[in-house]
Motif scaffolding. Structure first.
Motif, mmCIF file in Angstrom:
data_model
loop_
_atom_site.group_PDB
_atom_site.id
_atom_site.type_symbol
_atom_site.label_atom_id
_atom_site.label_comp_id
_atom_site.label_asym_id
_atom_site.label_seq_id
_atom_site.Cartn_x
_atom_site.Cartn_y
_atom_site.Cartn_z
ATOM 1 N N ALA A 177 24.905 2.564 33.101
ATOM 2 C CA ALA A 177 25.112 3.856 33.754
ATOM 3 C C ALA A 177 26.216 4.598 33.024
ATOM 4 N N LEU A 178 25.944 5.861 32.711
ATOM 5 C CA LEU A 178 26.954 6.702 32.081
ATOM 6 C C LEU A 178 27.241 7.876 32.996
ATOM 7 N N GLY A 179 28.499 8.055 33.346
ATOM 8 C CA GLY A 179 28.883 9.177 34.196
ATOM 9 C C GLY A 179 28.502 8.979 35.654
ATOM 10 N N LYS A 180 28.774 10.012 36.434
ATOM 11 C CA LYS A 180 28.571 9.943 37.886
ATOM 12 C C LYS A 180 27.102 9.768 38.256
ATOM 13 N N THR A 181 26.205 10.516 37.610
ATOM 14 C CA THR A 181 24.779 10.386 37.918
ATOM 15 C C THR A 181 24.306 8.975 37.631
ATOM 16 N N GLY A 182 24.668 8.438 36.482
ATOM 17 C CA GLY A 182 24.293 7.057 36.149
ATOM 18 C C GLY A 182 24.792 6.071 37.177
ATOM 19 N N SER A 183 26.044 6.240 37.610
ATOM 20 C CA SER A 183 26.604 5.353 38.642
ATOM 21 C C SER A 183 25.831 5.453 39.946
ATOM 22 N N ASN A 184 25.502 6.672 40.354
ATOM 23 C CA ASN A 184 24.736 6.850 41.595
ATOM 24 C C ASN A 184 23.392 6.130 41.515
ATOM 25 N N VAL A 185 22.745 6.229 40.359
ATOM 26 C CA VAL A 185 21.428 5.608 40.181
ATOM 27 C C VAL A 185 21.524 4.081 40.268
ATOM 28 N N ILE A 186 22.452 3.492 39.524
ATOM 29 C CA ILE A 186 22.492 2.024 39.579
ATOM 30 C C ILE A 186 23.064 1.516 40.900
ATOM 31 N N ASN A 187 23.876 2.315 41.572
ATOM 32 C CA ASN A 187 24.316 1.902 42.909
ATOM 33 C C ASN A 187 23.111 1.742 43.827
ATOM 34 N N LYS A 188 22.153 2.659 43.730
ATOM 35 C CA LYS A 188 20.919 2.554 44.536
ATOM 36 C C LYS A 188 20.155 1.273 44.178
ATOM 37 N N MET A 189 20.063 0.991 42.887
ATOM 38 C CA MET A 189 19.349 -0.206 42.446
ATOM 39 C C MET A 189 20.017 -1.481 42.954
ATOM 40 N N ILE A 190 21.323 -1.516 42.863
ATOM 41 C CA ILE A 190 22.070 -2.712 43.265
ATOM 42 C C ILE A 190 22.029 -2.892 44.778
ATOM 43 N N LEU A 191 22.327 -1.836 45.524
ATOM 44 C CA LEU A 191 22.370 -1.935 46.987
ATOM 45 C C LEU A 191 21.015 -2.286 47.590
ATOM 46 N N ASN A 192 19.931 -1.821 46.952
ATOM 47 C CA ASN A 192 18.590 -2.094 47.464
ATOM 48 C C ASN A 192 17.901 -3.246 46.746
ATOM 49 N N ASN A 193 18.619 -3.915 45.843
ATOM 50 C CA ASN A 193 18.093 -5.067 45.108
ATOM 51 C C ASN A 193 16.720 -4.743 44.503
ATOM 52 N N ILE A 194 16.633 -3.607 43.833
ATOM 53 C CA ILE A 194 15.356 -3.094 43.342
ATOM 54 C C ILE A 194 14.888 -3.782 42.062
ATOM 55 N N VAL A 195 15.794 -4.047 41.139
ATOM 56 C CA VAL A 195 15.413 -4.676 39.875
ATOM 57 C C VAL A 195 16.358 -5.833 39.547
ATOM 58 N N LYS A 196 15.851 -6.733 38.731
ATOM 59 C CA LYS A 196 16.658 -7.855 38.292
ATOM 60 C C LYS A 196 17.174 -7.543 36.893
ATOM 61 N N ALA A 197 18.461 -7.297 36.798
ATOM 62 C CA ALA A 197 19.080 -6.931 35.527
ATOM 63 C C ALA A 197 20.589 -7.083 35.651
ATOM 64 N N ASP A 198 21.259 -6.984 34.525
ATOM 65 C CA ASP A 198 22.717 -6.929 34.503
ATOM 66 C C ASP A 198 23.103 -5.459 34.437
ATOM 67 N N PHE A 199 24.060 -5.063 35.265
ATOM 68 C CA PHE A 199 24.450 -3.662 35.379
ATOM 69 C C PHE A 199 25.840 -3.430 34.792
ATOM 70 N N ILE A 200 25.956 -2.325 34.059
ATOM 71 C CA ILE A 200 27.219 -1.933 33.436
ATOM 72 C C ILE A 200 27.420 -0.443 33.693
ATOM 73 N N THR A 201 28.619 -0.055 34.089
ATOM 74 C CA THR A 201 28.964 1.359 34.187
ATOM 75 C C THR A 201 29.997 1.668 33.116
ATOM 76 N N ILE A 202 29.763 2.750 32.384
ATOM 77 C CA ILE A 202 30.697 3.211 31.367
ATOM 78 C C ILE A 202 31.059 4.652 31.712
ATOM 79 N N ASP A 203 32.360 4.928 31.753
ATOM 80 C CA ASP A 203 32.764 6.277 32.127
ATOM 81 C C ASP A 203 34.148 6.592 31.597
ATOM 82 N N THR A 204 34.434 7.898 31.542
ATOM 83 C CA THR A 204 35.751 8.387 31.144
ATOM 84 C C THR A 204 36.605 8.702 32.367
ATOM 85 N N GLU A 205 36.009 8.604 33.550
ATOM 86 C CA GLU A 205 36.736 8.891 34.785
ATOM 87 C C GLU A 205 36.837 7.636 35.643
ATOM 88 N N LYS A 206 38.067 7.260 35.954
ATOM 89 C CA LYS A 206 38.298 6.042 36.745
ATOM 90 C C LYS A 206 37.666 6.142 38.132
#
Length: 189
Positions: A14-43
């Motif tokens: 996930a890159l940036g806020k939109t990317g974070s929002n998307v993978i948060n949905k995936m993680i919270l709903n256990n939608i896919v099996k993968a390793d998740f990484i968020t990369i951003d310039t904003e803490k």
């Protein structure tokens, strides 16, 4: 790498806020099996991410910061077979980091799918130009680029408020990733 899909090691970045929002949905709903990484310039975006691995980039214009990003990303991509990059192209973070992350994956011979958004037609001209430039740069490194045009969603759901259009866009990101991974899963069975 603990998460595999029938032996295929997948990373979703996930890159940036939109990317974070998307993978948060995936993680919270256990939608896919993968390793998740968020990369951003904003803490703040990193803090709100549910991804187990977070990489802070102090500056997208600093050589040292980009070298640090490369080292951390290469470490995270070890043994990966496939990388998904999720980004909004109308923002500098998504535009610049998407091609940088895709370049790293390509250098490691990892299949790379970039799923990016395209700004609305009525948005600032600089944002639209930034998105076009980002997509052009990304073409050199990603194996596949899938674009989610926000304007098309706006045209389809004309009576929805803008916040709901963004929600539809985030759902589209999730659906695309899930669809591709479902195809891999079927093929492996």
């Amino acid at each position: 790498m603990k998460n595999t899909l029938n032996g295929v090691k997948v990373k979703i970045v996930a890159l940036g806020k939109t990317g974070s929002n998307v993978i948060n949905k995936m993680i919270l709903n256990n939608i896919v099996k993968a390793d998740f990484i968020t990369i951003d310039t904003e803490k703040l975006n990193l803090d709100s991410s549910k991804a187990p691995k977070k990489i802070f980039v102090s500056s997208i214009t600093s050589f040292e910061a980009m070298e640090d990003l490369r080292k951390q990303t290469e470490k995270e991509f070890q043994n990966a077979d496939m990388v998904f990059i999720i980004a909004e192209m109308g923002e500098k973070t998504g535009m610049l980091l998407s091609s940088a992350v895709a370049e790293i994956a390509k250098s490691m011979n990892i299949l790379t799918v970039a799923i990016v958004s395209k700004p609305f037609d009525f948005e600032d001209l600089n944002k639209i130009k930034l998105a076009k430039k980002g997509k052009e740069r990304l073409k050199h490194f990603a194996d596949t680029i899938i674009v989610i045009p926000y304007q098309r969603l706006n045209d389809l759901y004309i009576n929805l408020p803008m916040a709901n259009i963004y929600e539809k866009g985030e759902k589209a990101f999730v659906t695309i990733v899930k669809g591709i991974l479902d195809l891999i899963k079927k093929r492996e069975l």
